[in-house]
Design an enzyme around this catalytic site. Structure first.
Site, mmCIF file in Angstrom:
data_model
loop_
_atom_site.group_PDB
_atom_site.id
_atom_site.type_symbol
_atom_site.label_atom_id
_atom_site.label_comp_id
_atom_site.label_asym_id
_atom_site.label_seq_id
_atom_site.Cartn_x
_atom_site.Cartn_y
_atom_site.Cartn_z
ATOM 1 N N GLY A 77 -25.571 -46.740 28.127
ATOM 2 C CA GLY A 77 -26.838 -46.244 28.627
ATOM 3 C C GLY A 77 -27.536 -47.219 29.555
ATOM 4 O O GLY A 77 -26.896 -47.951 30.323
ATOM 5 N N HIS A 78 -28.862 -47.231 29.453
ATOM 6 C CA HIS A 78 -29.719 -47.963 30.387
ATOM 7 C C HIS A 78 -29.533 -49.476 30.287
ATOM 8 O O HIS A 78 -29.340 -50.157 31.284
ATOM 9 C CB HIS A 78 -31.172 -47.577 30.084
ATOM 10 C CG HIS A 78 -32.179 -48.048 31.068
ATOM 11 N ND1 HIS A 78 -32.146 -47.692 32.394
ATOM 12 C CD2 HIS A 78 -33.287 -48.838 30.910
ATOM 13 C CE1 HIS A 78 -33.187 -48.241 33.020
ATOM 14 N NE2 HIS A 78 -33.887 -48.946 32.144
#
Length: 291
Positions: free
Chosen positions: A267-268
């Site tokens: 993810g981020h």
């Protein structure tokens, strides 16, 4: 038995235009080691790079400041939170340290801060590392577009922003899109939330959220900067980022076609669970970077 080198890191403050800027700086084994300026994202601070600094800081000079409104940095009363002002303070920080040539690592909010810095001083930028730092409309998810469209005074706009500043919202940014959440330590989001809950910090984040549209408006200028200056570029990206999905990584190749691109199944906050893969890429890039 031979042990790998672990960086010695200094933790200091520098006064910049009334702000008391906190920063971490590794002390490399060589005085002429390449310099890497690490610009953090939302809602974090320089601590998001602490493991990368431990791994690479003995070989390179890694410097990571906290922006006003983040981490340990103390902003003056009445500080007007905007991305232009964050860039102003970061520019003053660079000048205060006497840096004249360095690689730039931009993540999330670090991209709009870093690209503003690069526009003002292209001569400073020896190379560019981009990690989920968006500069293209291709890299905006539908959710990101809705968030950027929020404006002061619009019904529910501030409540929407403040909903992201809760522990649940902060933790979600770390865990969304991650294949194995057991690989993500809770320390990051816990410390982030501590800083978010300090007096005045949520107001600062609301102001920056309402200003985010100014970054999208500058995307064409940043793309033009990349085409003109063609810095050596390394792109490492978490493909499952709910805000900045993988097309934002691939879009850079339109303007810096020789960039090195690596997309990971995460993810981020890709460094949280992919440090073993990303750190060697950063080291190899810094070794190849022109002075």
């Amino acid at each position: 038995m031979t042990f790998p080198s672990v960086a010695r890191t200094a933790h200091r403050y520098l006064d910049v235009d009334g702000a008391r800027v906190f920063y971490r700086e590794s002390i490399p084994d060589r005085a002429d080691a390449p310099v890497l300026l690490l610009l953090h994202g939302f809602p974090s601070a320089s601590h998001q790079f602490r493991r990368l600094i431990d791994v690479l800081g003995a070989r390179y000079r890694l410097i990571a400041p906290d922006y006003p409104g983040f981490g340990h940095t103390e902003a003056p009363d009445g500080f007007a939170y905007s991305f232009d002002r964050l860039a102003d303070v970061t520019e003053g920080f660079v000048r205060g340290l006497g840096l004249t040539r360095f690689a730039l690592y931009v993540f999330d909010f670090g991209a709009p801060v870093g690209f503003r810095l690069a526009e003002r001083h292209p001569e400073w930028i020896a190379g560019l590392i981009v990690q989920n730092g968006n500069a293209y409309e291709d890299g905006l998810s539908d959710g990101a577009r809705d968030f950027i469209a929020l404006r002061p005074g619009r019904d529910g706009a501030e409540d929407t922003i403040r909903g992201l500043l809760t522990l649940q919202g902060t933790r979600g940014q770390y865990e969304s899109g991650v294949a194995d959440t057991a690989a993500v330590a809770p320390d990051g989001w816990t410390l982030d939330q501590h800083f978010l809950d300090l007096p005045g910090r949520k107001e600062a984040q609301v102001a920056l959220a309402f200003d985010y549209h100014s970054n999208v408006e500058r995307y064409p200028a940043w793309q033009a900067w990349l085409r003109e200056h063609t810095p050596p570029t390394l792109i490492v990206w978490g493909a499952n980022d709910p805000f900045f999905p993988a097309p934002g990584a691939h879009a850079y190749l339109r303007d810096v076609p020789d960039a090195e691109l690596h997309v990971f199944d995460t993810g981020h906050f890709a460094l949280e669970d992919h440090l073993p893969e990303i750190a060697p890429l950063v080291a190899s890039f810094l070794d190849r970077m022109r002075p």
